[in-house]
Motif scaffolding. Structure first.
Motif, PDB file in Angstrom:
ATOM      1  N   MET A   1     -47.788 -90.362  -8.727  1.00  0.00           N
ATOM      2  CA  MET A   1     -47.526 -88.988  -9.145  1.00  0.00           C
ATOM      3  C   MET A   1     -46.096 -88.594  -8.770  1.00  0.00           C
ATOM      4  SD  MET A   1     -49.532 -85.549  -8.072  1.00  0.00           S
ATOM      5  CE  MET A   1     -51.121 -86.327  -8.181  1.00  0.00           C
ATOM      6  N   ALA A  13     -45.724 -81.415  -6.645  1.00  0.00           N
ATOM      7  CA  ALA A  13     -46.362 -82.587  -7.253  1.00  0.00           C
ATOM      8  C   ALA A  13     -46.454 -82.412  -8.768  1.00  0.00           C
ATOM      9  CB  ALA A  13     -47.747 -82.794  -6.656  1.00  0.00           C
ATOM     10  N   GLU A  14     -46.458 -83.547  -9.426  1.00  0.00           N
ATOM     11  CA  GLU A  14     -46.436 -83.574 -10.885  1.00  0.00           C
ATOM     12  C   GLU A  14     -47.582 -82.793 -11.530  1.00  0.00           C
ATOM     13  OE1 GLU A  14     -46.421 -87.609 -12.207  1.00  0.00           O
ATOM     14  OE2 GLU A  14     -46.779 -87.092 -14.288  1.00  0.00           O
ATOM     15  N   ILE A  15     -48.748 -82.750 -10.886  1.00  0.00           N
ATOM     16  CA  ILE A  15     -49.896 -82.056 -11.504  1.00  0.00           C
ATOM     17  C   ILE A  15     -49.634 -80.574 -11.713  1.00  0.00           C
ATOM     18  CG2 ILE A  15     -51.904 -83.508 -10.988  1.00  0.00           C
ATOM     19  CD1 ILE A  15     -52.273 -81.847  -8.443  1.00  0.00           C
TER      20      ILE A  15
ATOM     21  N   GLY B 250     -48.081 -95.505  -6.243  1.00  0.00           N
ATOM     22  CA  GLY B 250     -47.641 -94.741  -7.409  1.00  0.00           C
ATOM     23  C   GLY B 250     -46.187 -94.331  -7.290  1.00  0.00           C
ATOM     24  N   PRO B 251     -45.635 -93.743  -8.372  1.00  0.00           N
ATOM     25  CA  PRO B 251     -44.233 -93.342  -8.352  1.00  0.00           C
ATOM     26  C   PRO B 251     -43.928 -92.335  -7.242  1.00  0.00           C
ATOM     27  CG  PRO B 251     -45.128 -93.189 -10.564  1.00  0.00           C
ATOM     28  CD  PRO B 251     -46.275 -93.451  -9.645  1.00  0.00           C
ATOM     29  N   HIS B 252     -42.692 -92.359  -6.798  1.00  0.00           N
ATOM     30  CA  HIS B 252     -42.180 -91.425  -5.793  1.00  0.00           C
ATOM     31  C   HIS B 252     -42.976 -91.495  -4.492  1.00  0.00           C
ATOM     32  CE1 HIS B 252     -40.072 -88.818  -9.112  1.00  0.00           C
ATOM     33  NE2 HIS B 252     -39.825 -90.110  -9.204  1.00  0.00           N
ATOM     34  N   MET B 254     -46.035 -92.174  -3.688  1.00  0.00           N
ATOM     35  CA  MET B 254     -47.378 -91.616  -3.565  1.00  0.00           C
ATOM     36  C   MET B 254     -48.333 -92.809  -3.480  1.00  0.00           C
ATOM     37  SD  MET B 254     -48.758 -88.483  -3.859  1.00  0.00           S
ATOM     38  CE  MET B 254     -50.115 -87.543  -4.491  1.00  0.00           C
ATOM     39  N   ARG B 281     -48.221 -88.848   0.341  1.00  0.00           N
ATOM     40  CA  ARG B 281     -46.823 -88.797  -0.087  1.00  0.00           C
ATOM     41  C   ARG B 281     -45.983 -89.116   1.143  1.00  0.00           C
ATOM     42  NH1 ARG B 281     -44.842 -88.366  -5.232  1.00  0.00           N
ATOM     43  NH2 ARG B 281     -46.007 -86.484  -5.664  1.00  0.00           N
TER      44      ARG B 281
END
Lengths: 95, 1002
Positions: A1, A13-15, B250-252, B254, B281
């Motif tokens: 994410m 966060a992307e969400i 995951g990206p960044h 995560m 994160r």
């Protein structure tokens, strides 16, 4: 994410965001040719590399803004307000 | 001691606490701290499962998460979980486990005949064999193959447990609690950085727990682990999580972790979630994933009793279990010698060590020889014999020229393989990291990544314990600094007595005499892929390792190629005649180990799967016994059955009530947006296809929204509350999209406009009151408001109060009857509803649901966006060409609507359809063709979009989109049915009822 820095709210966060497609595509007036209109509607660069794209902080402040993202790595080089020109940053220069 | 193969004085299991569990119905005794695999091995049982394709008898080759063979089902009933690795499942009292993919019994499997048929099942078998005849695929091949090949069975009952999802943030996430992970976490933790350390096993320590030889800071490895763990637990800024697997990067940065909380407990607290997913994160990640020992590829290498040398060492030193009584060791690496010495000390007879290398000369080799262990240099294993258990092996000398000489038989009951170590690159690869081939080690190592992570220890090719500990400490400190932390004393443990790391290792199929056979030399144990399969794939022309992987399925099992990738690469490389670095490695994909669906779903199940939106009259409708349907996230009353009515009867009655008296309907789900500001009218002009400037205050208009491609996007009635204030309604499903689109144009295209947009869907509840008696019912209730036809004509709008409640009263109709939409604050709608209901009952007021609403609007030919339209319909197509403003300089869709293609005469156009037989109700979605018996393929002239039985007409009606339909009135078309003959229909006006539109103005 992804972690996206909203220019108004900071990193989120992307969400919380909705994607808005390629940025800096000016909507032409109704007087343009069919080809120009079709290009506005459908032709996109499909960039491999740094892409200027629109995001909306839809579950936050609601504002649209632009981001420079490297489509190869998902790294976001910077985000900036709508209506401001694309910053002259290349991959590798970002903070 | 429990079990003939258990030795005292070794292992970390608690022999004071015996534990019994069941395996295939038998009671097995072990100790607290055992896994299912260690407890079974203590009984001398290696056979734990049958293989995926050939039903080969299999035992564990490993002692950890890389286990491809010993997959078992755990738990009973709804709690049964298939395909868990016996090497990881901790035993507890009452645990019930079963073996898998065997029939009928583990030691007698009729499916094992597949082994003899193995030459018939080469790579690409399915692609080649089951092509013909076509009809056999779903009726014969698939059911048979599905039954024969497979793993465990899933539980079918609903999962009784609950699962949790957690978000976390940290400065440094350390993945793996082995030697490098411990020093990394210590180094980072001492700086004060927020650290999370996770490890997939129950205990910190990794390989150190299996190392009975090395000493660190004067302590045994296990004692040092305990000390390090205690320091970590005492640091408030460090969170240690065991039984917790990092499975996705995951990206960044995560990283997803899967923590198993109750599986190891006999009587877990029911309030505890069974598993938890952590979405972490991390500013910086340190990967200390370690390295995995490689199996060797030779004929019969999958016999139960054949396992990795490191696994044997783990069973001995961690569980106090011997792999057998007499072992043959086949090695390409020095590390196996220490295993041989420790096993010999524990009483295992070492029949021989076959070393693939010519001159093994490490000190540990000499130590083994000094103990009297037979060492055979330049020796390979030709074959393993036995069925349910290895009985003997054939060892053969390899000459300098590579030729394999005559073999010699060695009787044994276990074989230990030591093919060298493969750094675990899974997490690095998931982080889109690149890899580089190390010529000296002969394996791939992590190179660069776009993510903020660093690898440390053996996962980046460092194998000396001192190096591993130092590397972890350096990486942990560097990560903490990169995350903005300060400096601190770096842990500097001193290692003594450790063996030097072995040079060597082997990749590919072992040398063999003559042509030998590789048909049963397994590369990927879990997917039953043999060396022959990989070679065949290359011979058949596959060049790319990614293609070879997919064709043979090597590396595609749930173990993601942990034990197989490098051997497959070795074979492919040799066969292709290209160096391994020019062949490349396949991408490792998440999850690192399988994760249950329960963990992924977490709380999002049952009524928490999605939020449920309830309209204000929901409670009233439930009390009335309404039947509901889901519309987007909304729960809406579909119909209100009375006295055992079915839907047809209820809808007929509800429709008739609206046409003859009045109906009441909860229309609150309509999307509602308030458009306010000095430039509100200009904004509306630009956004909608309609013109708004001339719409007076107190008036409504039907508005249509197009996209800039000219196609209809949404519709709804818009009322002008004031010169600078519009009350916009949208479809129920389109509310969020329309607001987003409005914001998009306002913020990005029309920054010159001074307008505010506010969602008011939740603020206003809407009661639709429709029918010839609607006004009579409503008039006495609205406080001092004149709602006569003259004072409030159709498409009029008034603000006032109803019983003291603020109200926006729209005179609009979606039924064709006199209609009111009474907007009141949602929280007070229930009371207003009750008052209208009480006042209306003497007039025959009837509640109606969405089904009757659809029928009533279809009788009037009113379109529903999303039902008649599909994203490719223009306003003209759906009969709304009149709404398109000619005067406005621009609006969304204007340029596109001028395109010739969008004005072609053969555009699909909205029409009505009547079937010949008035009882026949068409299926929505049916295609319409010109001839009843046209041979396929035939192109359709249109399709049915809405179809109902109309109570007002006493017959079926339908709406369709038909090419050039408005000029084809009266023409006959046919709707081919799935069963039976094509249905004959004629094209008619889509307004079926009250064609002149008199009633709505009454």
């Amino acid at each position: 994410m992804l972690l996206i820095a909203c220019p108004y709210c900071g990193p989120r966060a992307e969400i919380e965001f909705a994607y808005g497609g390629e940025a800096h595509i000016a909507r032409p007036g109704p007087g343009v040719t069919e080809e120009e209109w079709a290009a506005f509607l459908y032709l996109r660069d499909n960039t491999k590399g740094v892409l200027a794209e629109r995001w909306r902080h839809s579950h936050g402040c609601g504002r649209f803004f632009n981001a420079l993202r490297d489509t190869r790595t998902d790294r976001i080089l910077t985000t900036y307000e709508m209506g401001t020109p694309r910053p002259d940053i290349k991959e590798g220069e970002a903070a | 001691m429990s079990g003939a193969f258990r030795v005292s004085g070794r292992g970390r299991v608690d022999t004071a606490r015996p534990v019994s569990f069941r395996f295939d119905g038998r009671t097995i005794r072990g100790y607290e701290g055992d896994t299912v695999a260690s407890a079974l091995l203590a009984q001398g049982q290696h056979l734990m499962g049958r293989s995926f394709k050939y039903h080969r008898p299999r035992g564990p080759i490993s002692a950890g998460s890389d286990e491809p063979n010993a997959l078992i089902g755990v738990g009973e009933g709804a709690r049964h979980t298939p395909n868990l690795r016996a090497t990881q499942v901790e035993i507890h009292k009452g645990l019930v486990t079963v073996s898998q993919n065997r029939g009928p019994r583990l030691n007698f499997d009729v499916g094992a005949i597949n082994t003899w048929l193995a030459p018939l099942f080469p790579a690409g078998f399915y692609y080649k064999t089951f092509m013909w005849p076509r009809g056999f695929w779903d009726k014969v091949y698939e059911p048979v193959i599905r039954r024969a090949a497979g793993l465990g069975k899933v539980a079918t009952a609903p999962d009784p447990d609950h699962y949790a999802l957690h978000y976390a943030h940290c400065d440094v996430l350390v993945i793996g609690g082995g030697p490098a992970g411990l020093t990394a976490a210590l180094a980072a933790g001492r700086t004060g950085a927020r650290v999370i350390l996770c490890d997939e096993t129950p205990e910190l320590g990794g390989t150190l727990l299996s190392d009975a030889h090395s000493r660190i800071d004067g302590l045994s490895a296990a004692e040092w682990v305990a000390k390090a763990g205690a320091e970590l637990k005492a640091l408030p800024n460090v969170q240690v999580m065991t039984r917790c697997t990092a499975f996705n990067y995951g990206p960044h940065n995560m990283v997803a972790l899967n923590q198993r909380l109750t599986e190891h407990l006999a009587t877990p607290d029911p309030a505890m979630p069974r598993e938890r997913i952590w979405q972490v994160r991390a500013a910086e990640v340190v990967v200390t994933a370690g390295a995995l020992e490689r199996p060797l590829v030779f004929e019969g290498n999958d016999r139960p009793g054949i396992l990795l040398a490191t696994a044997a060492r783990t069973y001995l030193n961690r569980y106090g279990v011997l792999p057998g009584k007499c072992a043959v060791i086949v090695t390409a690496d020095d590390s196996a010698y220490r295993v041989a010495i420790e096993l010999a000390e524990a009483g295992v007879r070492i029949a021989a060590i076959a070393d693939l290398r010519a001159n093994p000369d490490a000190p540990v080799v000499a130590e083994a020889k000094a103990r009297g262990i037979v060492v055979l240099p330049s020796t390979t294993i030709q074959k393993a014999n036995g069925n349910l258990r290895v009985r003997s092996v054939e060892l053969a000398p390899v000459a300098d020229n590579g030729r394999v000489g005559k073999g010699q038989r060695f009787v044994c009951d276990c074989v230990l393989m030591a093919g060298g170590f493969t750094p675990s690159l899974h997490i690095h690869s998931q982080a889109r990291g690149t890899m580089r081939f190390d010529e000296v080690l002969g394996v791939y190592l992590p190179d660069r990544s776009v993510e903020r992570l660093r690898s440390a220890g053996s996962c980046r090719g460092l194998f000396a314990l001192q190096d591993v500990l130092d590397d972890g400490a350096a990486a942990g400190l560097a990560a903490a600094k990169a995350a903005g932390g300060g400096d601190a004393e770096r842990p500097a443990p001193r290692v003594t007595d450790a063996d030097a790391p072995g040079a060597g290792g082997f990749a590919g199929a072992l040398p063999r005499r003559g042509l030998g056979s590789l048909a049963l030399a397994f590369v990927d144990f879990q997917n039953d892929v043999t060396a022959k399969d990989v070679k065949l794939a290359v011979r058949e022309g596959f060049q790319s390792i990614e293609h070879i992987k997919r064709y043979t399925t090597t590396g595609m099992a749930t173990d993601q190629g942990k034990s197989s990738n490098v051997n497959a690469l070795g074979i492919a490389s040799k066969e292709l005649g290209r160096a391994p670095q020019r062949v490349g490695l396949t991408t490792f994909r998440p999850p690192y180990t399988p994760v249950t669906f329960g963990a992924f779903a977490a709380h999002a199940r049952g009524d928490q799967f999605d939020p449920l939106r309830l309209a204000p009259a929901d409670g009233w409708a439930r009390a009335q016994g309404a039947v509901f349907e889901d519309v987007g996230l909304w729960r809406r009353a579909r119909y209100f059955p009375r006295g055992g009515e079915d839907m047809h009867a209820a809808v007929t009655r509800e429709c008739s009530a609206v046409r003859t008296a009045a109906g009441i309907f909860d229309a609150s789900t309509l999307g509602k947006i308030e458009v306010v500001g000095p430039d509100a009218a200009e904004f509306m002009n630009r956004f909608y296809i309609n013109a708004w400037t001339k719409l007076g205050v107190g008036k409504c208009r039907y508005g249509l929204v197009c996209r800039d491609n000219g196609f209809v996007y949404d519709d709804g009635v818009v009322g002008r509350i004031a010169a600078d204030r519009f009350h916009v309604t949208t479809t129920t499903g389109g509310a969020a999209g329309v607001l987003n689109m409005m914001e998009d144009y306002l913020q990005t295209e029309w920054a010159d406009l001074d307008v505010w947009l506010t969602s008011i869907t939740e603020e206003w509840g809407v009661i639709a009151l429709q029918g010839p008696k609607a006004r009579e019912i409503l008039a006495p209730l609205v406080d001092g408001m004149d709602i006569s036809a003259e004072a409030l004509p159709h498409m009029g709008l008034k603000e006032g109060t109803i019983g003291g409640v603020p109200m926006r009263l729209f005179r609009v109709s979606f039924t064709g009857e006199v209609g009111f939409e009474i907007n009141v604050p949602s929280g007070r709608m229930g009371a207003v509803w009750e008052r209208i209901w009480a006042a209306g009952s003497p007039h025959g007021l009837t509640p109606y649901g969405t089904e009757a609403m659809h029928v009533l609007r279809a009788e009037k030919g009113y379109l529903i966006v999303g039902q008649e339209t599909d994203g490719t319909m223009t306003p003209g197509d759906v009969g709304c060409g009149w709404a398109v403003s000619k005067a406005k300089p621009d609006f969304i869709g204007k340029r596109a609507l001028a395109l010739p293609a969008l004005n072609a005469p053969d555009r699909p156009q909205m029409v009505g359809l009547l079937t010949d037989d008035p009882r026949t109700v068409l299926e929505e979605g049916m295609q319409l063709v010109r001839a009843p018996e046209a041979p396929a393929p035939v192109s359709a002239d249109g399709h049915v979009t809405s179809s109902y039985y109309s109570p007002a007409l006493g017959r079926s009606i339908a709406i369709a989109m038909v090419k050039g339909g408005r000029d084809r009135m009266g023409e006959t078309l046919y709707a081919p049915a799935i069963d039976g003959a094509a249905i004959k229909v004629s094209i008619v006006n889509p307004v079926f009822y009250d064609t002149e539109g008199v009633r709505v103005n009454g």
